[in-house]
Design a protein around this motif. Structure first.
Motif, PDB file in Angstrom:
ATOM      1  N   LYS A  17       0.414  -1.091  -0.129  1.00 35.94           N
ATOM      2  CA  LYS A  17       0.323   0.159  -0.280  1.00 35.94           C
ATOM      3  C   LYS A  17       0.687   1.112  -0.025  1.00 35.94           C
ATOM      4  O   LYS A  17       1.882   1.390   0.553  1.00 35.94           O
ATOM      5  N   LEU A  18      -0.036   2.008  -0.741  1.00 37.63           N
ATOM      6  CA  LEU A  18       0.382   3.670  -0.866  1.00 37.63           C
ATOM      7  C   LEU A  18      -0.164   4.730   0.087  1.00 37.63           C
ATOM      8  O   LEU A  18      -1.517   4.751  -0.370  1.00 37.63           O
ATOM      9  N   THR A  19       0.101   4.998   1.045  1.00 40.26           N
ATOM     10  CA  THR A  19      -0.998   6.127   1.846  1.00 40.26           C
ATOM     11  C   THR A  19      -0.332   7.642   2.300  1.00 40.26           C
ATOM     12  O   THR A  19       1.195   7.374   2.429  1.00 40.26           O
ATOM     13  N   VAL A  20      -0.790   8.388   1.347  1.00 39.93           N
ATOM     14  CA  VAL A  20       0.174  10.066   1.125  1.00 39.93           C
ATOM     15  C   VAL A  20      -1.515  10.332   2.226  1.00 39.93           C
ATOM     16  O   VAL A  20      -2.469  10.403   2.124  1.00 39.93           O
ATOM     17  N   ASP A  21      -0.316  11.252   2.986  1.00 40.49           N
ATOM     18  CA  ASP A  21      -1.500  12.058   4.144  1.00 40.49           C
ATOM     19  C   ASP A  21      -1.568  13.645   3.312  1.00 40.49           C
ATOM     20  O   ASP A  21       0.170  13.984   3.180  1.00 40.49           O
ATOM     21  N   LEU A  22      -2.902  14.185   3.218  1.00 38.15           N
ATOM     22  CA  LEU A  22      -2.702  15.473   3.150  1.00 38.15           C
ATOM     23  C   LEU A  22      -3.033  16.368   4.540  1.00 38.15           C
ATOM     24  O   LEU A  22      -3.012  15.956   5.185  1.00 38.15           O
ATOM     25  N   GLU A  23      -2.565  17.825   3.791  1.00 42.13           N
ATOM     26  CA  GLU A  23      -2.261  18.869   4.464  1.00 42.13           C
ATOM     27  C   GLU A  23      -4.078  19.383   4.942  1.00 42.13           C
ATOM     28  O   GLU A  23      -4.078  20.073   6.282  1.00 42.13           O
ATOM     29  N   ASP A  24      -5.130  18.975   3.937  1.00 38.71           N
ATOM     30  CA  ASP A  24      -6.081  18.887   5.060  1.00 38.71           C
ATOM     31  C   ASP A  24      -6.373  17.626   5.949  1.00 38.71           C
ATOM     32  O   ASP A  24      -7.893  18.050   6.143  1.00 38.71           O
ATOM     33  N   GLY A  25      -5.709  16.961   6.389  1.00 38.15           N
ATOM     34  CA  GLY A  25      -6.531  16.202   7.272  1.00 38.15           C
ATOM     35  C   GLY A  25      -6.660  14.670   6.516  1.00 38.15           C
ATOM     36  O   GLY A  25      -7.124  13.625   6.966  1.00 38.15           O
ATOM     37  N   ARG A  26      -6.975  14.362   5.039  1.00 38.35           N
ATOM     38  CA  ARG A  26      -7.541  13.138   4.554  1.00 38.35           C
ATOM     39  C   ARG A  26      -6.761  12.211   4.058  1.00 38.35           C
ATOM     40  O   ARG A  26      -5.271  13.336   4.416  1.00 38.35           O
ATOM     41  N   THR A  27      -6.240  11.426   4.214  1.00 38.36           N
ATOM     42  CA  THR A  27      -5.560  10.041   3.948  1.00 38.36           C
ATOM     43  C   THR A  27      -5.769   9.102   2.144  1.00 38.36           C
ATOM     44  O   THR A  27      -7.545   8.801   2.703  1.00 38.36           O
ATOM     45  N   ILE A  28      -4.618   9.048   1.632  1.00 42.13           N
ATOM     46  CA  ILE A  28      -5.491   8.629   0.728  1.00 42.13           C
ATOM     47  C   ILE A  28      -4.889   7.224   0.753  1.00 42.13           C
ATOM     48  O   ILE A  28      -3.444   7.317   0.745  1.00 42.13           O
ATOM     49  N   SER A  29      -4.989   6.075   0.368  1.00 40.92           N
ATOM     50  CA  SER A  29      -3.960   4.207  -0.171  1.00 40.92           C
ATOM     51  C   SER A  29      -4.767   4.136  -0.719  1.00 40.92           C
ATOM     52  O   SER A  29      -5.877   4.374  -1.636  1.00 40.92           O
ATOM     53  N   VAL A  30      -3.599   3.131  -2.167  1.00 44.35           N
ATOM     54  CA  VAL A  30      -3.973   3.126  -3.252  1.00 44.35           C
ATOM     55  C   VAL A  30      -2.744   1.794  -3.278  1.00 44.35           C
ATOM     56  O   VAL A  30      -1.449   1.342  -2.521  1.00 44.35           O
ATOM     57  N   PRO A  31      -3.226   0.566  -3.804  1.00 43.89           N
ATOM     58  CA  PRO A  31      -1.993  -0.416  -3.922  1.00 43.89           C
ATOM     59  C   PRO A  31      -1.213  -0.579  -4.387  1.00 43.89           C
ATOM     60  O   PRO A  31      -0.715   0.781  -5.441  1.00 43.89           O
ATOM     61  N   MET A  32      -0.342  -0.434  -3.597  1.00 45.98           N
ATOM     62  CA  MET A  32       1.097  -0.763  -4.380  1.00 45.98           C
ATOM     63  C   MET A  32       1.595  -1.702  -5.872  1.00 45.98           C
ATOM     64  O   MET A  32       2.595  -0.591  -6.917  1.00 45.98           O
ATOM     65  N   VAL A  33       0.595  -2.165  -6.095  1.00 47.84           N
ATOM     66  CA  VAL A  33       1.003  -2.711  -7.823  1.00 47.84           C
ATOM     67  C   VAL A  33       0.513  -1.964  -8.827  1.00 47.84           C
ATOM     68  O   VAL A  33       0.358  -1.999  -9.576  1.00 47.84           O
ATOM     69  N   TRP A  34      -0.502  -0.927  -8.265  1.00 50.57           N
ATOM     70  CA  TRP A  34      -0.642   0.329  -9.142  1.00 50.57           C
ATOM     71  C   TRP A  34       0.559   1.132  -9.796  1.00 50.57           C
ATOM     72  O   TRP A  34       0.726   1.679 -10.969  1.00 50.57           O
ATOM     73  N   TYR A  35       1.431   1.139  -9.230  1.00 54.57           N
ATOM     74  CA  TYR A  35       2.737   1.759  -9.073  1.00 54.57           C
ATOM     75  C   TYR A  35       4.414   1.033  -9.386  1.00 54.57           C
ATOM     76  O   TYR A  35       4.925   0.925  -8.304  1.00 54.57           O
ATOM     77  N   PRO A  36       4.403   0.914 -10.249  1.00 53.15           N
ATOM     78  CA  PRO A  36       5.488  -0.824 -10.624  1.00 53.15           C
ATOM     79  C   PRO A  36       6.749  -0.410  -9.765  1.00 53.15           C
ATOM     80  O   PRO A  36       7.389  -1.275  -9.625  1.00 53.15           O
ATOM     81  N   ARG A  37       6.882   0.943 -10.417  1.00 49.20           N
ATOM     82  CA  ARG A  37       8.425   1.526  -9.448  1.00 49.20           C
ATOM     83  C   ARG A  37       8.735   1.484  -8.662  1.00 49.20           C
ATOM     84  O   ARG A  37       9.845   0.739  -7.888  1.00 49.20           O
ATOM     85  N   LEU A  38       7.705   1.822  -7.534  1.00 44.64           N
ATOM     86  CA  LEU A  38       7.642   1.760  -6.033  1.00 44.64           C
ATOM     87  C   LEU A  38       7.270   0.225  -6.146  1.00 44.64           C
ATOM     88  O   LEU A  38       8.594  -0.045  -4.520  1.00 44.64           O
ATOM     89  N   LEU A  39       6.678  -0.146  -6.578  1.00 47.16           N
ATOM     90  CA  LEU A  39       6.568  -1.808  -6.285  1.00 47.16           C
ATOM     91  C   LEU A  39       7.725  -2.422  -6.232  1.00 47.16           C
ATOM     92  O   LEU A  39       8.263  -3.395  -4.762  1.00 47.16           O
TER      93      LEU A  39
END
Length: 86
Positions: A17-39
């Protein structure tokens, strides 16, 4: 137009999982398989990120990967070419 609160505050990568916290308090989580370089990157390479695009994106210099908050919010995967090269 991007909302100022949509700037990146923090990024955490796990093996699945890739998890990104935003300054407005939201958190976005996406599957790591969506981004092969990161995977396929090492944990150290994944931790080495920096804000890009005025804070509305993320850059991983060790693997030359750039992702945008807008793309996360739209549910966008890596471009097809990146998937083939991954």
């Amino acid at each position: 137009m991007a909302n100022p609160g949509e700037r990146v505050a923090d990024v955490v990568c796990t093996d699945d999982k890739l998890t990104v916290d935003l300054e407005d308090g939201r958190t976005i989580s996406v599957p790591m398989v969506w981004y092969p370089r990161l995977l396929h990157a090492t944990a150290e390479q994944r931790r080495n990120w920096e804000p890009a695009g005025g804070g509305f994106g993320i850059h991983w210099p060790d693997i030359d990967e750039d992702l945008s908050v807008e793309g996360f919010l739209r549910g966008a995967h890596a471009p097809r070419a990146a998937l083939l090269l991954g």
